[in-house]
Write an enzyme that holds these catalytic residues in place. Sequence first.
Site, PDB file in Angstrom:
ATOM      1  N   SER A  13      -2.902   4.227 -30.396  1.00  0.00           N
ATOM      2  CA  SER A  13      -1.827   4.885 -31.134  1.00  0.00           C
ATOM      3  C   SER A  13      -0.486   4.225 -30.863  1.00  0.00           C
ATOM      4  CB  SER A  13      -1.786   6.368 -30.760  1.00  0.00           C
ATOM      5  OG  SER A  13      -1.832   6.513 -29.357  1.00  0.00           O
ATOM      6  N   GLU A  23       3.796   4.973 -30.900  1.00  0.00           N
ATOM      7  CA  GLU A  23       4.830   6.022 -30.896  1.00  0.00           C
ATOM      8  C   GLU A  23       6.156   5.478 -31.437  1.00  0.00           C
ATOM      9  OE1 GLU A  23       5.175   8.459 -27.306  1.00  0.00           O
ATOM     10  OE2 GLU A  23       7.342   8.115 -27.370  1.00  0.00           O
ATOM     11  N   ALA A  47      14.603  17.004 -27.314  1.00  0.00           N
ATOM     12  CA  ALA A  47      14.596  18.341 -26.720  1.00  0.00           C
ATOM     13  C   ALA A  47      15.814  19.112 -27.198  1.00  0.00           C
ATOM     14  CB  ALA A  47      14.590  18.237 -25.199  1.00  0.00           C
ATOM     15  N   HIS A  59       5.581  15.054 -31.956  1.00  0.00           N
ATOM     16  CA  HIS A  59       5.824  15.589 -30.617  1.00  0.00           C
ATOM     17  C   HIS A  59       6.596  16.894 -30.816  1.00  0.00           C
ATOM     18  CE1 HIS A  59       5.628  11.475 -28.372  1.00  0.00           C
ATOM     19  NE2 HIS A  59       4.834  11.482 -29.436  1.00  0.00           N
ATOM     20  N   ARG A  73       7.258  19.744 -22.629  1.00  0.00           N
ATOM     21  CA  ARG A  73       8.368  20.602 -22.251  1.00  0.00           C
ATOM     22  C   ARG A  73       9.684  19.991 -22.714  1.00  0.00           C
ATOM     23  NH1 ARG A  73      10.872  20.898 -16.322  1.00  0.00           N
ATOM     24  NH2 ARG A  73      11.578  18.880 -17.094  1.00  0.00           N
ATOM     25  N   ASP A 113      13.291  17.806 -21.733  1.00  0.00           N
ATOM     26  CA  ASP A 113      14.310  18.021 -20.699  1.00  0.00           C
ATOM     27  C   ASP A 113      15.469  18.757 -21.333  1.00  0.00           C
ATOM     28  OD1 ASP A 113      13.118  16.670 -18.423  1.00  0.00           O
ATOM     29  OD2 ASP A 113      13.299  14.875 -19.651  1.00  0.00           O
ATOM     30  N   ALA A 144       5.322  23.085 -20.337  1.00  0.00           N
ATOM     31  CA  ALA A 144       4.470  22.676 -21.458  1.00  0.00           C
ATOM     32  C   ALA A 144       3.185  23.506 -21.541  1.00  0.00           C
ATOM     33  CB  ALA A 144       4.140  21.191 -21.330  1.00  0.00           C
ATOM     34  N   TYR A 173       1.295  12.059 -15.688  1.00  0.00           N
ATOM     35  CA  TYR A 173       2.179  11.178 -14.902  1.00  0.00           C
ATOM     36  C   TYR A 173       1.420  10.553 -13.732  1.00  0.00           C
ATOM     37  CZ  TYR A 173       5.568  13.610 -17.726  1.00  0.00           C
ATOM     38  OH  TYR A 173       6.247  14.113 -18.815  1.00  0.00           O
ATOM     39  N   HIS A 213       5.551  13.260 -11.925  1.00  0.00           N
ATOM     40  CA  HIS A 213       6.785  13.616 -12.631  1.00  0.00           C
ATOM     41  C   HIS A 213       7.942  13.676 -11.624  1.00  0.00           C
ATOM     42  CE1 HIS A 213       9.635  16.273 -14.794  1.00  0.00           C
ATOM     43  NE2 HIS A 213       9.205  15.602 -15.833  1.00  0.00           N
ATOM     44  N   LYS A 225      -2.115  22.707 -17.823  1.00  0.00           N
ATOM     45  CA  LYS A 225      -2.004  22.370 -19.253  1.00  0.00           C
ATOM     46  C   LYS A 225      -3.388  22.181 -19.862  1.00  0.00           C
ATOM     47  CE  LYS A 225       1.124  18.871 -18.658  1.00  0.00           C
ATOM     48  NZ  LYS A 225       2.255  17.960 -18.927  1.00  0.00           N
ATOM     49  N   GLN A 271      17.807  -2.196 -19.833  1.00  0.00           N
ATOM     50  CA  GLN A 271      17.426  -0.936 -20.483  1.00  0.00           C
ATOM     51  C   GLN A 271      16.182  -0.343 -19.811  1.00  0.00           C
ATOM     52  OE1 GLN A 271      15.778  -1.702 -24.319  1.00  0.00           O
ATOM     53  NE2 GLN A 271      16.802   0.028 -25.284  1.00  0.00           N
ATOM     54  N   HIS A 298      -1.780   3.908 -25.753  1.00  0.00           N
ATOM     55  CA  HIS A 298      -0.720   4.484 -26.592  1.00  0.00           C
ATOM     56  C   HIS A 298       0.524   3.633 -26.359  1.00  0.00           C
ATOM     57  CE1 HIS A 298       1.677   7.748 -28.481  1.00  0.00           C
ATOM     58  NE2 HIS A 298       2.569   7.513 -27.539  1.00  0.00           N
TER      59      HIS A 298
END
Length: 277
Positions: A7, A9, A43, A68, A98, A100, A114, A136, A140, A156, A203, A257
């Site tokens: 996939s 994104e 978010a 998402h 969830r 931020d 989430a 993660y 996280h 989850k 970046q 992904h």
Amino acid sequence: MPTKTFSFEFFPPQTPEGIERLRATRRQLAQLKPTFFSVTFGAGGSTRDRTIGTILEICAEGQQAAPHLSCIASSKTVAREMLERYHASGVKRVVALRGDLPSGLVDPGEFRYANELVAFIRGEFGDAFHIEVAAYPEYHPQARTAQDDLANFKRKVEAGADSAITQYFYNADAYFAFVDECQAQGIDIPIVPGIMPINKFSQLARFSDSCGAEIPRWIRRKLEGFGDDTASIRSFGLDVVTQLCDQLIRGGAPGLHFYTLNQAGPASVIWQRLGLS
Ligand SMILES: Cc1cc2nc3c(=O)[nH]c(=O)nc-3n(C[C@H](O)[C@H](O)[C@H](O)COP(=O)(O)OP(=O)(O)OC[C@H]3O[C@@H](n4cnc5c(N)ncnc54)[C@H](O)[C@@H]3O)c2cc1C
């Protein structure tokens, strides 16, 4: 052997030029016949209309689209309305997050984590959507301990997640150790590695620091050494990330992904080098 999931994104573009560029990116990536295209959601709902608009365009192009949905600072009514709209448009997969809390906002809304959004989607829409959640491998950044984070990930899954996509990482061992730990805990959903191609060092370094993704020292030092030489950064980045993907696929990862940042180039090159098309 179950089919692997591949996939791409995107983020929802802001300008007419960005929209056109993303259309061209999608045309190029569609030729690789991915399982789905996903579109991020700011978010607090900051990209709501642009996320919906991009998703509907992807559906109209005949591709599988996965919006998402980040729930922090949102309400059940708003989430329900968006999900109803997606369902009516033929969307069959969502990425439940969830998010931020945007800076300055203090009201977390009706969802805190989430797992609550996953339970809400299952409760209201049954099996209408395949639900993806975030995982993660390097844990996280807000988790108190690695063990807590794993327990929260399990929450989850128990709430009804069908599969997971990971935060990006450059250390395959972290992914395999995480998958082993999940299996030991009875978590058996597919955990698809999230792949971030390397384009710009500054970046990437900034973003990695904030999301807790480690850039191994040897990669960081090499990238630092290239300075402004973008051609060398890209060439080295393609080698490193192709090797990582190859290791992951060979080791049994159930797909890949790609975080494309709306660019077709790096993901396509990696795809071709892996011999996926
Ligand atoms: C594949 C992927 C896609 C993403 N897309 C987006 C996007 O489109 N928009 C966006 O804003 N962000 C996106 N993010 C970033 C994500 O929203 C952030 O990483 C966010 O901080 C956590 O979201 P989550 O869904 O993993 O949260 P959660 O699973 O809720 O976890 C958040 C933190 O809370 C802890 N926790 C979880 N449940 C509990 C509980 N019941 N009690 C106590 N602690 C708990 C966890 O251990 C973790 O530290 C994405 C991340 C990934 C990996």
